[in-house]
Design an enzyme around this catalytic site. Sequence first.
Site, short mmCIF file in Angstrom:
data_model
loop_
_atom_site.label_atom_id
_atom_site.label_comp_id
_atom_site.label_asym_id
_atom_site.label_seq_id
_atom_site.Cartn_x
_atom_site.Cartn_y
_atom_site.Cartn_z
N THR A 131 0.87 -1.28 -0.08
CA THR A 131 -0.09 0.07 -0.05
C THR A 131 0.82 1.29 0.08
O THR A 131 1.94 1.24 0.63
CB THR A 131 -1.07 -0.06 1.17
OG1 THR A 131 -1.54 1.49 1.54
CG2 THR A 131 -0.06 -0.28 2.75
N ASP A 132 0.38 2.31 -0.53
CA ASP A 132 1.13 3.75 -0.33
C ASP A 132 1.08 4.10 1.16
O ASP A 132 1.91 4.86 1.15
CB ASP A 132 0.40 4.85 -1.42
CG ASP A 132 -1.19 4.88 -0.83
OD1 ASP A 132 -1.50 4.33 0.07
OD2 ASP A 132 -1.82 5.89 -1.42
N GLU A 133 0.40 3.54 1.98
CA GLU A 133 0.39 4.20 3.18
C GLU A 133 1.68 3.85 3.98
O GLU A 133 2.01 4.42 4.92
CB GLU A 133 -0.63 3.59 4.22
CG GLU A 133 -2.22 3.81 3.80
CD GLU A 133 -3.25 3.88 4.48
OE1 GLU A 133 -2.68 3.65 5.90
OE2 GLU A 133 -4.45 3.93 4.11
N TYR A 156 -1.63 -0.41 11.13
CA TYR A 156 -1.84 -0.94 9.83
C TYR A 156 -0.87 -0.67 9.07
O TYR A 156 -0.21 -1.70 8.70
CB TYR A 156 -3.11 -0.58 9.27
CG TYR A 156 -3.23 -0.73 7.69
CD1 TYR A 156 -3.48 -2.08 7.49
CD2 TYR A 156 -3.08 0.21 6.79
CE1 TYR A 156 -3.47 -2.50 5.84
CE2 TYR A 156 -3.09 -0.11 5.36
CZ TYR A 156 -3.47 -1.50 5.13
OH TYR A 156 -3.18 -1.71 3.51
N LYS A 160 2.30 -3.21 7.38
CA LYS A 160 2.71 -3.57 5.92
C LYS A 160 3.85 -3.15 5.68
O LYS A 160 4.42 -4.13 4.91
CB LYS A 160 1.44 -2.79 5.15
CG LYS A 160 -0.20 -2.88 5.29
CD LYS A 160 -0.26 -4.41 4.73
CE LYS A 160 -0.32 -4.53 3.13
NZ LYS A 160 -0.82 -5.61 2.67
N PRO A 211 -20.61 9.82 8.43
CA PRO A 211 -19.75 10.41 9.34
C PRO A 211 -18.25 10.79 8.69
O PRO A 211 -17.49 9.85 8.08
CB PRO A 211 -19.37 9.18 10.19
CG PRO A 211 -19.79 7.95 9.54
CD PRO A 211 -20.65 8.32 8.41
N ASN A 255 -11.77 14.13 0.96
CA ASN A 255 -13.00 13.24 1.39
C ASN A 255 -14.38 13.92 1.33
O ASN A 255 -15.09 13.00 0.82
CB ASN A 255 -12.78 12.61 2.94
CG ASN A 255 -11.67 12.01 3.14
OD1 ASN A 255 -10.97 11.31 2.14
ND2 ASN A 255 -11.16 11.88 4.51
#
Length: 341
Positions: A131-133, A156, A160, A211, A255
């Site tokens: 992932t890019d995270e 997380y 990863k 939310p 978002n």
Amino acid sequence: MAERTILVTGGAGFIGANFVHALVELRPDWRIVNLDALTYAGNLENLTEVEGNPNYTFVHGDITSTDDVSKAFDACGDDAPVSVVHFAAESHVDRSIHWPLPSVQTNVIGTQVLLDEFRRRSAQRFLHVSTDEVYGALGEEGMFTEETPLAPNSPYSSSKAGSDLLVRAAVHTHDVDAVITRCSNNYGPYQFPEKLIPLMIANASEDKPLPVYGDGLYVRDWIYVRDHCEAILRVLEAGRKGEAYNVGGNNEYPNIEIVRRILSILGKPESLITYVKDRPGHDRRYAIDASKIRSELGWEPRFDFGTALPLTIEWYQTHSVWLQRVRSGEYRDYYARQYGS
Ligand code: NAD
Ligand code: DAU
């Protein structure tokens, strides 16, 4: 006889299931073995259309168990080279913040168990879906390249990044033929409705509050899941051993804009938007520079957000039974009914 066998891990999840569907269509001669533990995120109803396919086998098992992983390799047979495409993970940032251990167990330990068995079996190629995270967060400027140092911020993304490093170590130390993909935020069919886009579609459809964390100005770089799956296939077939490839759609949105678009497409009022407490340690912005995979492997995303977001919304509307069974938890009975335990 199959030309090639692909051991997919996590194939009952969102991207894994889309990858299985894509493989059946694009490489019909390949055998697919899907090893999945069916955690809350695994849903065999994502795969009902491939269940009867003679080239497809499901193995219920956990990647942290050497026995289960060995069983899955056995199911691959020995008449064709076996490659692993490794999706299985605890994939949700919010859950990892509240319960970090499952992320570490599955994402770190599970990846090492797979790598060990992969080596023992002298399998062909290991594709690690990352992932890019792992690169951390960006400010207003810049993009992640493959040279960006790893600086993950959540349990997380840290787990990863840990798994990426174990893959790197397997290449460096044991000459394993492994490649890594690092993709940005996916959207499309079969995504578990805990993630932003399906959650907002589901809530808006039921006139429930939407939310939005913090100020809603956090930016993600969105890619349609089918484009990600085709990028994975391209890297599997043509990527250079030991290399990482960024995958992204060059498609950044805050978002709040995503949420407004969903409301507008569904014809629902913006009064459903509810600002809520922010995610702790929330990464401000992700953006992927995907020029390496474009120039080296000729991969390009085919879907643009303007068409693929409405397509996605339409998919959830036409699959309201799927969505309702996931939201109610009924999807978890499917395995017992189908496989009898
Ligand atoms: P998901 O949560 O929808 O699915 C995960 C799947 O893995 C489920 O089927 C689950 O049952 C299975 N699984 C979990 N733990 C397991 C274990 N111990 N043993 C066997 N199976 C197990 O995840 P996703 O969104 O489809 O993501 C798939 C992969 O892609 C992950 O590795 C994730 O890090 C990566 N990724 C996701 C995105 C995204 O936007 N969703 C973007 C980039 C990379
Ligand atoms: O970037 C790739 C990553 O994208 C993957 O590695 C992860 O597996 C995947 O879950 C996703 O992580 P994010 O944390 O970016 O996705 P999520 O859908 O959880 O959140 C997207 C953005 O929306 C994020 O800024 C948090 C925000 N958000 C999310 C939810 C669920 C909200 O504002 N409200 C919400 O209810």
